[in-house]
Design a protein around this motif. Structure first.
Motif, mmCIF file in Angstrom:
data_model
loop_
_atom_site.group_PDB
_atom_site.id
_atom_site.type_symbol
_atom_site.label_atom_id
_atom_site.label_comp_id
_atom_site.label_asym_id
_atom_site.label_seq_id
_atom_site.Cartn_x
_atom_site.Cartn_y
_atom_site.Cartn_z
ATOM 1 N N GLY A 7 -2.503 0.774 11.071
ATOM 2 C CA GLY A 7 -1.680 0.681 9.637
ATOM 3 C C GLY A 7 -2.939 1.478 8.973
ATOM 4 N N LYS A 8 -2.375 1.994 7.621
ATOM 5 C CA LYS A 8 -3.198 2.378 6.700
ATOM 6 C C LYS A 8 -4.421 2.061 6.506
ATOM 7 N N ALA A 9 -4.896 0.789 6.533
ATOM 8 C CA ALA A 9 -6.100 0.057 6.130
ATOM 9 C C ALA A 9 -6.618 -0.703 7.077
ATOM 10 N N ALA A 29 -8.466 4.506 2.564
ATOM 11 C CA ALA A 29 -7.540 3.915 1.644
ATOM 12 C C ALA A 29 -6.501 5.145 1.233
ATOM 13 N N THR A 30 -5.209 4.371 1.203
ATOM 14 C CA THR A 30 -4.107 5.326 0.792
ATOM 15 C C THR A 30 -3.505 4.791 -0.372
ATOM 16 N N ALA A 31 -2.760 5.739 -1.186
ATOM 17 C CA ALA A 31 -1.922 5.274 -2.323
ATOM 18 C C ALA A 31 -0.851 6.059 -2.570
ATOM 19 N N PHE A 32 0.206 5.486 -3.009
ATOM 20 C CA PHE A 32 1.497 6.461 -3.386
ATOM 21 C C PHE A 32 2.190 6.583 -1.828
ATOM 22 N N ASN A 33 2.545 5.633 -1.326
ATOM 23 C CA ASN A 33 2.921 5.962 0.007
ATOM 24 C C ASN A 33 2.195 6.858 0.899
ATOM 25 N N GLY A 34 0.927 6.980 0.997
ATOM 26 C CA GLY A 34 -0.058 7.564 1.930
ATOM 27 C C GLY A 34 -0.006 8.965 1.358
ATOM 28 N N GLU A 35 0.482 9.334 0.060
ATOM 29 C CA GLU A 35 0.313 10.664 -0.105
ATOM 30 C C GLU A 35 -1.160 10.980 -0.752
ATOM 31 N N ASP A 210 -10.366 -2.864 -8.928
ATOM 32 C CA ASP A 210 -9.348 -3.142 -7.932
ATOM 33 C C ASP A 210 -8.869 -1.580 -7.372
ATOM 34 N N LYS A 211 -8.068 -1.412 -6.356
ATOM 35 C CA LYS A 211 -7.607 -0.334 -5.819
ATOM 36 C C LYS A 211 -7.070 0.842 -7.203
ATOM 37 N N ASP A 212 -6.795 0.008 -8.125
ATOM 38 C CA ASP A 212 -6.394 1.118 -9.252
ATOM 39 C C ASP A 212 -7.487 2.118 -9.616
ATOM 40 N N PHE A 214 -9.243 3.601 -7.605
ATOM 41 C CA PHE A 214 -8.760 4.778 -6.753
ATOM 42 C C PHE A 214 -7.627 5.566 -7.085
ATOM 43 N N ARG A 215 -6.438 4.789 -7.250
ATOM 44 C CA ARG A 215 -5.072 5.248 -7.667
ATOM 45 C C ARG A 215 -5.027 6.075 -8.848
ATOM 46 N N GLN A 216 -5.827 5.621 -9.904
ATOM 47 C CA GLN A 216 -6.196 6.336 -11.132
ATOM 48 C C GLN A 216 -7.129 7.232 -11.368
#
Ligand code: TMP
Ligand code: ASP
Length: 240
Positions: A7-9, A29-35, A210-212, A214-216
């Motif tokens: 999987g992704k992680a 790490a991925t975010a936004f459905n792997g984008e 957390d992962k935010d 990375f996301r942000q």
């Protein structure tokens, strides 16, 4: 042994025991459905260690999980399951997609924990679904869904109290469940519980750990994860 899923992680490998798998936590790490994609040195080890502590805690508190035992720096031995194609999200405070969907301000406490189900389908982008969609898609039987929701709320109660002792607010998190091989009658908590799948804020300052990060694009992503691990270990090492 053989790689049976990537999987992704995480990666899953067979073991000598047909009813057990080795779950290896990746640094990716991925975010936004792997984008959005990146790799963070040490993420696999940090998430493995956190998942291990949290799975041991949940098992002690009577939650049925796939966890069997620790297995080295980045891997755990887990029971083999057939994953239910539902991502269960529990929320205590407004954040993320619930903020977008409702327009309510980030950080506002919900009147009671809120459960959402998403259809675990990368092709469809994991859409939000309700119990009727779950029935129509045959993702879980009614009694299974009831069990899953009851377990997810119990996990929320246990983790909220535990993280509070670490000075962390459990904002929301995502869980996955699986049917135990070979007979598939029993549903257990599966996947991981880590800062990849939970929103955790410092209770005093509101700092996201957390992962935010990375996301942000907030920077210091692994510093956040490592802070969570240190605090969790401090709570576990403090006699109660
Ligand atoms: P959301 O606000 O983006 O819907 O996320 C809710 C919670 O679920 C948050 O703690 C992050 C977690 N999550 C995952 O673990 N995997 C995912 O693919 C998504 C979208 C969210
Ligand atoms: N893990 C998810 C993905 O890459 C999204 C997320 O956690 O935000 O698609």
């Amino acid at each position: 042994m053989d790689l049976i899923y990537e999987g992704k992680a995480k990666k899953l490998f067979t073991t000598e025991n047909p009813s057990e798998l080795r779950m290896v936590f990746k640094d990716d790490a991925t975010a936004f459905n792997g984008e959005k994609k990146a790799s963070f040195a040490d993420k696999g080890r940090l998430n493995k260690q956190l998942s291990l502590h949290l799975y041991e805690l949940l098992e002690r508190e009577g939650v049925a999980t796939h966890f069997v035992r620790d297995d080295g720096p980045e891997s755990l031995i887990v029971r083999r399951v057939e994953i239910v194609a539902i991502e269960v999200v529990i929320r205590n405070l407004i954040a993320g997609s619930l903020k977008k969907r409702t327009g309510l301000p980030e950080g506002q406490r919900l009147r009671q924990p809120l459960i959402e189900c998403y259809y675990k389908s990368d092709a469809l982008g994991d859409p939000l679904i309700n119990d009727e969609h779950i029935r129509e898609l045959n993702l879980a039987r009614g009694d299974e869904l009831e069990k899953i929701k009851r377990s997810a709320l119990k996990v929320n109660r246990i983790l909220t109290i535990f993280f509070a002792k670490a000075g962390l607010t459990l904002v929301d998190f995502k869980l996955e469940y699986g049917r135990l091989f070979p007979d598939k009658h029993n549903i257990v908590l599966a996947d991981e519980v880590s800062p990849d799948t939970c929103r955790l804020w410092d209770t005093e300052t509101g700092k996201k750990l957390d992962k935010d990060r990375f996301r942000q694009d907030l920077g210091d992503v692994m510093e956040g994860y490592s802070e969570v691990l240190t605090r969790v270990q401090n709570v576990l090492n403090t006699p109660s």
